[in-house]
Design a protein around this motif. Structure first.
Motif, PDB file in Angstrom:
ATOM      1  N   LYS A 108       0.917  -1.222  -0.072  1.00 16.17           N
ATOM      2  CA  LYS A 108      -0.006  -0.043  -0.096  1.00 16.17           C
ATOM      3  C   LYS A 108       0.875   1.192   0.088  1.00 16.17           C
ATOM      4  O   LYS A 108       0.499   2.067  -0.848  1.00 16.17           O
ATOM      5  CB  LYS A 108      -0.925  -0.084   1.348  1.00 16.17           C
ATOM      6  N   TYR A 109       2.090   1.336   0.788  1.00 14.70           N
ATOM      7  CA  TYR A 109       2.899   2.371   0.814  1.00 14.70           C
ATOM      8  C   TYR A 109       3.555   2.757  -0.680  1.00 14.70           C
ATOM      9  O   TYR A 109       3.700   3.960  -1.022  1.00 14.70           O
ATOM     10  CB  TYR A 109       3.980   2.212   1.765  1.00 14.70           C
ATOM     11  N   LEU A 110       3.687   1.353  -1.220  1.00 10.09           N
ATOM     12  CA  LEU A 110       4.665   1.559  -2.416  1.00 10.09           C
ATOM     13  C   LEU A 110       3.504   2.069  -3.624  1.00 10.09           C
ATOM     14  O   LEU A 110       4.033   3.010  -4.362  1.00 10.09           O
ATOM     15  CB  LEU A 110       5.035   0.251  -2.902  1.00 10.09           C
ATOM     16  N   ASP A 111       2.135   1.947  -3.288  1.00 10.50           N
ATOM     17  CA  ASP A 111       1.025   2.501  -4.157  1.00 10.50           C
ATOM     18  C   ASP A 111       1.256   3.996  -4.214  1.00 10.50           C
ATOM     19  O   ASP A 111       0.826   4.848  -5.205  1.00 10.50           O
ATOM     20  CB  ASP A 111      -0.198   1.901  -4.073  1.00 10.50           C
ATOM     21  N   GLN A 112       1.543   4.510  -2.855  1.00  6.40           N
ATOM     22  CA  GLN A 112       1.479   5.817  -2.609  1.00  6.40           C
ATOM     23  C   GLN A 112       2.632   6.382  -3.312  1.00  6.40           C
ATOM     24  O   GLN A 112       2.626   7.679  -3.683  1.00  6.40           O
ATOM     25  CB  GLN A 112       1.463   6.028  -1.344  1.00  6.40           C
ATOM     26  N   VAL A 113       3.995   5.736  -3.070  1.00  7.59           N
ATOM     27  CA  VAL A 113       5.116   6.247  -3.715  1.00  7.59           C
ATOM     28  C   VAL A 113       4.931   6.528  -5.193  1.00  7.59           C
ATOM     29  O   VAL A 113       5.300   7.655  -5.979  1.00  7.59           O
ATOM     30  CB  VAL A 113       6.257   5.358  -3.780  1.00  7.59           C
TER      31      VAL A 113
END
Length: 403
Positions: free
Chosen positions: A130-135
Motif C-alpha cells: 500500500k505504501y508503494l502504491d502511494q510512492v
C-alpha cells in the motif's frame, strides 16, 4: 510403478537485496544537507550528480522535485529512525508526513518509500504494498527511486501469492524502464511458471540465462521444468543433460536428469544415471531408493537389479519391511526374473497383500498359489481377497470352489 514427482521444485526468487537498505541515497543526502553549511550542500549536490543512473532508457520524465524546507525536521526524524532500524517509529513519522497538507509530492513519495521498507522489515508486506502504491501515486522521486519501488511492489505481490497482479506490475516495469537485467527477467519467468504459462515462461527464462555472465543453476532448472511442463520433453532432457554435465558431482542435478529421462520414457538412460549414483553410495534415503527400483522395475530385464536394491534398502533400514509398494515390486521382480524365483515371490506377496487397500493383491497371490498346486493356501488367499474387496469376484470364487 513409477513414484517420481513430475513437478520440479522451483526455487523462489528472493526479494532483491536493495530492499534491505535505503533505496533513496540522494534523497537522504538532500534532506540531511538542510542544516549544513553551503559548502556541505555543494558537496551533497556533487555527490548526487555522480549517482548512477539505473534506468537510462526509462520513458518517464523525472519530476526533479526537492523536499519542502518546512518539513526538514520531520523528514530528518523519519530518516534517522529508519537508519537506526526503529521501524515502527519510521512508519509513524512517515504517516505524519503523508497526512501533512504542507508536504509536497516529493516529501510524500519519500515518506511512503521509507514506510514501505519499514513495513517490509516488520513482516507486513500488505502494508508495504500500500505504501508503494502511494510512492507511485505521488510520483515525486527520481527514476532510480520510482522504478525500484515499482519493482519492489511486483516482488512483494508475487511473494504474497498475488502472482497475476505481480506479473502485471512487472510488465509495466519492463515497458517503462526497458530493463533487460537477467536477475529481473528471472522474476518474470518464475511468475509465468507459477501461473502455469509455461510456453510464455520459456523465452523469458532463456533471455535471462543468455544475458547473465554466470546464470545460477536454479535458473537452468526452472527452464528445464518449464520445458517439461510445456510438453517439450526433448528440450527438457537437453537442459537437464547440460546441467548434469556442468556439475557431475551434484547428486540433485543427476537425479533431475534421471527424472527427465523417465518423463521422456527413456528408462534405460534413467537407469544408467541412477545406477551410477547407487554404485558410488550417493543414494541414502527412502525416496531415492524408491526412485531407483521404480526405474529398474520399468526397464526390461532389470528384475535382478530391483531385487538387489530393495533387499539392500531393507537390510539398511532405508526401506521399511512393511512398505507395500516395495514388497509388491519385490514380488513381481522375483516372479518375472529368469529363472523365476517363485517361492520368494510368494513370500513377498504374502507380506504385501495385508498392506494393500483392497483385495487385488490377495487375488494375485491366490492365482500364483493355485498355479503352484498349493490349493488350500490359494483358497485362503481368495477368501481374504473377497473380504477386502476385488473387482473380479468370479475369479476369487472359482478358486475358493476348487475341489
Amino acid at each position: 510403478m513409477i513414484f517420481s514427482n513430475h513437478k520440479q521444485a522451483v526455487l523462489t526468487v528472493l526479494i532483491a537485496t536493495a530492499l534491505g537498505g535505503v533505496m533513496i541515497t540522494d534523497a537522504v543526502a538532500q534532506s540531511r544537507s538542510s542544516d549544513r553549511s553551503n559548502a556541505d550542500r555543494r558537496g551533497s549536490k556533487q555527490s548526487t550528480a555522480k549517482a548512477e543512473v539505473m534506468f537510462p532508457e526509462a520513458t518517464r520524465e523525472e519530476p526533479n522535485l526537492k523536499s519542502s524546507p518546512k518539513l526538514s525536521k520531520q523528514l530528518q526524524k523519519m530518516i534517522d529512525s529508519y537508519n537506526d532500524q526503529k521501524f515502527p517509529e519510521t512508519r509513524a513519522a512517515a504517516d505524519e508526513i503523508l497526512a501533512n497538507s504542507a508536504a509536497n509530492n516529493y516529501d510524500k513519495s519519500l515518506a511512503a518509500q521509507l514506510a514501505s521498507q519499514a513495513a517490509y522489515n516488520l513482516d507486513d508486506s500488505a502494508a508495504a504494498i500500500k505504501y508503494l502504491d502511494q510512492v507511485l501515486q505521488f510520483n515525486g522521486l527520481d527514476n532510480n527511486g520510482h522504478y525500484q519501488s515499482l519493482l519492489m511492489k511486483a516482488q512483494l505481490q508475487i511473494q504474497e501469492d498475488q502472482t497475476a497482479a505481480g506479473l502485471a506490475t512487472l510488465d509495466q516495469y519492463f515497458a517503462e524502464t526497458k530493463s533487460a537485467k537477467p536477475e529481473e527477467l528471472i522474476i518474470k519467468g518464475q511468475a509465468l511458471y507459477q501461473l502455469e504459462r509455461y510456453a510464455e515462461a520459456i523465452p523469458v527464462l532463456k533471455q535471462a540465462i543468455a544475458a547473465s555472465p554466470a546464470p545460477k543453476d536454479n535458473w537452468n532448472q526452472l527452464l528445464m521444468a518449464a520445458y517439461s511442463e510445456a510438453g517439450q520433453s526433448g528440450e527438457a532432457v537437453k537442459e537437464a543433460e547440460a546441467i548434469a554435465a556442468r556439475t557431475p558431482d551434484d547428486k540433485k542435478a543427476q537425479m533431475n536428469l534421471a527424472s527427465m529421462y523417465m518423463q521422456a520414457d527413456q528408462m534405460g538412460k534413467a537407469a544408467d544415471v541412477m545406477g551410477k549414483l547407487y554404485a558410488s553410495g550417493k543414494l541414502t534415503d527412502e525416496r531415492e531408493y524408491k526412485q531407483l527400483y521404480s526405474i529398474y522395475a520399468n526397464t526390461e530385464g532389470k528384475e535382478q537389479d530391483v531385487i538387489k536394491v530393495i533387499n539392500d534398502g531393507m537390510s539398511k533400514g532405508i526401506l521399511k519391511q512393511d512398505d507395500y509398494q516395495a514388497q509388491l515390486a519385490l514380488a513381481q521382480a522375483y516372479y518375472y526374473s529368469e529363472p523365476a524365483q517363485t517361492e520368494k515371490a510368494i513370500e513377498a506377496w504374502q507380506k504385501a497383500a495385508p498392506l494393500s487397500k483392497d483385495g487385488e493383491t490377495y487375488l494375485n497371490l491366490a492365482r500364483v498359489l493355485h498355479a503352484e498346486g498349493r490349493t488350500s493356501e490359494a483358497k485362503a488367499a481368495a477368501q481374504q481377497a473377497l473380504a477386502k474387496g476385488v473387482k473380479n469376484q468370479a475369479d476369487a470364487k472359482k478358486i475358493i470352489n476348487l475341489k
